[in-house]
Design an enzyme around this catalytic site. Structure first.
Site, PDB file in Angstrom:
ATOM      1  N   ARG A   1       0.794  -1.231   0.000  1.00  0.00           N
ATOM      2  CA  ARG A   1       0.000   0.000   0.000  1.00  0.00           C
ATOM      3  C   ARG A   1       0.824   1.277   0.000  1.00  0.00           C
ATOM      4  NH1 ARG A   1      -5.425   0.977   1.219  1.00  0.00           N
ATOM      5  NH2 ARG A   1      -5.889   3.005   2.142  1.00  0.00           N
TER       6      ARG A   1
ATOM      7  N   ARG B   1      16.802 -27.445   4.688  1.00  0.00           N
ATOM      8  CA  ARG B   1      16.454 -26.632   5.865  1.00  0.00           C
ATOM      9  C   ARG B   1      17.561 -25.629   6.170  1.00  0.00           C
ATOM     10  NH1 ARG B   1      11.432 -26.539   6.579  1.00  0.00           N
ATOM     11  NH2 ARG B   1      11.723 -25.939   8.762  1.00  0.00           N
TER      12      ARG B   1
ATOM     13  N   ASP C   1      18.968 -21.927   4.314  1.00  0.00           N
ATOM     14  CA  ASP C   1      18.800 -21.022   3.183  1.00  0.00           C
ATOM     15  C   ASP C   1      20.109 -20.746   2.440  1.00  0.00           C
ATOM     16  OD1 ASP C   1      19.828 -19.572   5.331  1.00  0.00           O
ATOM     17  OD2 ASP C   1      18.551 -17.825   5.037  1.00  0.00           O
TER      18      ASP C   1
ATOM     19  N   THR D   1      31.445 -18.814   6.162  1.00  0.00           N
ATOM     20  CA  THR D   1      30.308 -19.280   6.941  1.00  0.00           C
ATOM     21  C   THR D   1      29.060 -18.562   6.447  1.00  0.00           C
ATOM     22  OG1 THR D   1      29.462 -19.610   9.191  1.00  0.00           O
ATOM     23  CG2 THR D   1      30.536 -17.516   8.742  1.00  0.00           C
TER      24      THR D   1
ATOM     25  N   HIS E   1       1.620  24.629  26.710  1.00  0.00           N
ATOM     26  CA  HIS E   1       0.599  23.805  27.382  1.00  0.00           C
ATOM     27  C   HIS E   1      -0.692  23.770  26.572  1.00  0.00           C
ATOM     28  CE1 HIS E   1       3.262  24.232  30.901  1.00  0.00           C
ATOM     29  NE2 HIS E   1       3.304  25.504  30.552  1.00  0.00           N
TER      30      HIS E   1
ATOM     31  N   SER F   1     -15.050  12.281   4.962  1.00  0.00           N
ATOM     32  CA  SER F   1     -15.828  11.402   5.836  1.00  0.00           C
ATOM     33  C   SER F   1     -16.980  10.810   5.033  1.00  0.00           C
ATOM     34  CB  SER F   1     -16.377  12.189   7.035  1.00  0.00           C
ATOM     35  OG  SER F   1     -17.366  11.444   7.720  1.00  0.00           O
TER      36      SER F   1
ATOM     37  N   ARG G   1      -1.838   9.534   8.999  1.00  0.00           N
ATOM     38  CA  ARG G   1      -1.092   8.355   8.559  1.00  0.00           C
ATOM     39  C   ARG G   1       0.343   8.412   9.063  1.00  0.00           C
ATOM     40  NH1 ARG G   1      -0.503   7.630   2.264  1.00  0.00           N
ATOM     41  NH2 ARG G   1      -2.757   7.373   2.459  1.00  0.00           N
TER      42      ARG G   1
ATOM     43  N   ARG H   1      27.232 -16.206  19.175  1.00  0.00           N
ATOM     44  CA  ARG H   1      25.923 -15.867  18.586  1.00  0.00           C
ATOM     45  C   ARG H   1      24.910 -16.953  18.902  1.00  0.00           C
ATOM     46  NH1 ARG H   1      24.028 -16.957  12.909  1.00  0.00           N
ATOM     47  NH2 ARG H   1      22.456 -15.404  13.399  1.00  0.00           N
TER      48      ARG H   1
ATOM     49  N   SER I   1      17.650 -14.193  14.150  1.00  0.00           N
ATOM     50  CA  SER I   1      17.430 -14.200  12.706  1.00  0.00           C
ATOM     51  C   SER I   1      16.002 -13.813  12.309  1.00  0.00           C
ATOM     52  CB  SER I   1      17.765 -15.581  12.138  1.00  0.00           C
ATOM     53  OG  SER I   1      17.532 -15.619  10.762  1.00  0.00           O
TER      54      SER I   1
END
Length: 485
Positions: A21, A86, A88, A112, A160, A290, A304, A330, A335
């Protein structure tokens, strides 16, 4: 083009509104799978090039094969590999190797998973800042033009949210600009402070690379330097665990959260001014405020911004907690969290900057409303000036103070109890006691005499701070924003 069935499938799945959006195509791409996995391949190429230049047995043919397939990503195959393995990173190692059979043996050599994962994140964060900074500069530039235009226009100040001494429309805008200039500096600093993770190995000791280069420490250091330079960074972190310190993410999201706070404050001010009918955000000819009340002109863009800024401000809690629980070198509980919070922070910042630019390019000022509000409150604010003028004309300060106290309370009763206009000045004009200064009343009530050095402050601030801060972005500040939604 999607078939009816495909269209139905898309509409049946949740899509983040940050992308579907609001966010720009550039920022959405920066956090896309294509950018991520394409960067992984480039990092594998940089590593192979650097390893070859330092003497490892890697051929020109292998390098050329990798170069030719950087963007030739079979995402379907990668997904199938990940379901099977399993993992990525290894899924994409296999997918890259499939289209680079000659280079397959040296892809990811000595590395790694965090070599591609963390280094890509740092590249994406840097590129995200590079997308945000010109947008922030444009907002500042548009608001600076507005502040300059209205530098001299008196307006009722509020403390104020109660009437206070006068300011000017431009001076109030400079309060917004000053916060955004701080954000500009913060984002620049956060970007420039980013370093590369570099080539560090599984626990940050570079042991695998030391083995590859047969104990030659200088070559390992040079490998780290070469890959860092190829990725466009001047420095790498000298020490890491398996990952770069997650405190880096705190610094990144903290400056974005701070930007969110600035924009929330600015847009809240605009919403309050819209309620006062002094200033409004742009409102299109066919826009509906409205569904039930046709007369309404709701400040939906500012709303927004406030809504999304609240989300942005909360995201810094994620890296704070992640950094606190990274055990030793770690843990992997960082992740999934980072996949969400890092992308959402930049996407959200991108959205609210674009929206605020749109608002700042179309702010509408209603001088007559501002003037009327000043005249409702100015008589009370002018009492000190009236007392001083009477003393100069030979009057007694205490006697004058008492006269004004009585008349001002009578005028206040008309406003509060009868709903009438402030008639304090009319009462002063009708009282013979004040006849020595009747001719001075108009000048004593000149709104511009109550704004102090506001116009001069605006001019000095815009010239000496704002315009200088914008110089690096001069070529990127053109173009107006038209929001699709």
């Amino acid at each position: 083009m999607a078939t009816p069935g495909e269209e139905e499938d898309v509409m049946a799945r949740y899509r983040s509104p940050l992308v579907s959006r609001y966010a720009s195509a550039e920022m959405a791409y920066n956090f896309s799978e294509r950018k991520k996995f394409g960067t992984w391949r480039r990092l594998w190429l940089y590593l192979a090039q650097a390893e070859k230049s330092l003497g490892l047995s890697i051929t020109d043919e292998q390098i050329r094969e990798m170069e030719a397939n950087l963007d030739n990503i079979d995402f379907k195959m990668a997904a199938e590999e990940e379901r099977k393995l399993r993992h990525d990173v290894m899924a994409h190692v296999h997918t890259f190797a499939h289209c680079c059979p000659k280079a397959a043996a040296i892809i990811h050599l000595g590395a790694t998973s965090c070599y591609v994962g963390d280094n890509t994140d740092l590249i994406v964060l840097r590129d995200g800042f590079n997308l945000l900074l010109p947008k922030l500069a444009r907002v500042i530039s548009r608001l600076a033009d507005f502040a300059e235009k209205y530098a001299d226009m008196p307006a009722l100040g509020f403390t104020h949210y109660q009437p206070a001494q006068l300011t000017t429309v431009g001076k109030r805008c400079c309060l917004w600009i000053q916060d955004l200039c701080m954000d500009l500096q913060n984002l620049e600093r956060a970007r420039d402070d980013l370093r590369f993770r570099g080539v560090k190995g599984t626990t940050g000791t570079q042991a695998s690379f030391l083995q590859l280069f047969e104990g030659d420490h200088s070559k390992v250091e040079e490998l780290d330097r070469l890959v860092t330079a190829k990725a466009g960074f001047k420095r790498a972190y000298m020490v890491t665990g398996q990952t770069y310190s997650r405190k880096v993410d705190i610094g990144v999201l903290a400056v974005l959260a701070s930007l969110g706070a600035s924009i929330h404050k600015i847009c809240t001010d605009i919403r309050l001014l819209a309620n006062l009918k002094e200033i409004e955000e742009p409102f299109e000819k066919d826009q509906i405020g409205s569904s039930a009340m046709p007369y309404k002109r709701n400040p939906m863009r500012s709303e927004r911004c406030c809504s999304l800024a609240r989300h942005l401000m909360t995201l810094v809690m994620d890296p704070l907690q992640t950094a606190a629980v990274q055990w030793f070198e770690r843990t992997l509980d960082d992740s999934a969290n980072r996949r969400v919070c890092l992308a959402e922070a930049f996407l959200t910042a991108d959205i609210i900057l674009s929206t605020l630019q749109n608002v700042s390019e179309g702010l509408v000022v209603y001088p007559k409303v501002i003037e009327r509000r000043i005249h409702q409150e100015l008589p009370f604010m002018a009492t000190e000036n009236i007392i001083m003028a009477m003393v100069k004309a030979g009057g007694n300060r205490q006697d004058c103070h008492e006269k004004i106290r009585v008349l001002s309370q009578q005028a206040a009763a008309v406003v509060k109890q009868e709903g009438g206009d402030n008639d304090f000045i009319a009462r002063v004009r009708a009282d013979p006691y004040f006849s020595p200064i009747h001719k001075q009343l108009e000048s004593l009530l000149d709104p511009s005499s109550f704004t102090g050095r506001a116009p001069q402050q605006v001019a000095k601030f815009l010239k000496e701070e704002v315009r200088l801060a914008l110089i690096p972005y001069e070529n990127e500040m053109g173009g107006k924003i038209e929001l699709a939604l």
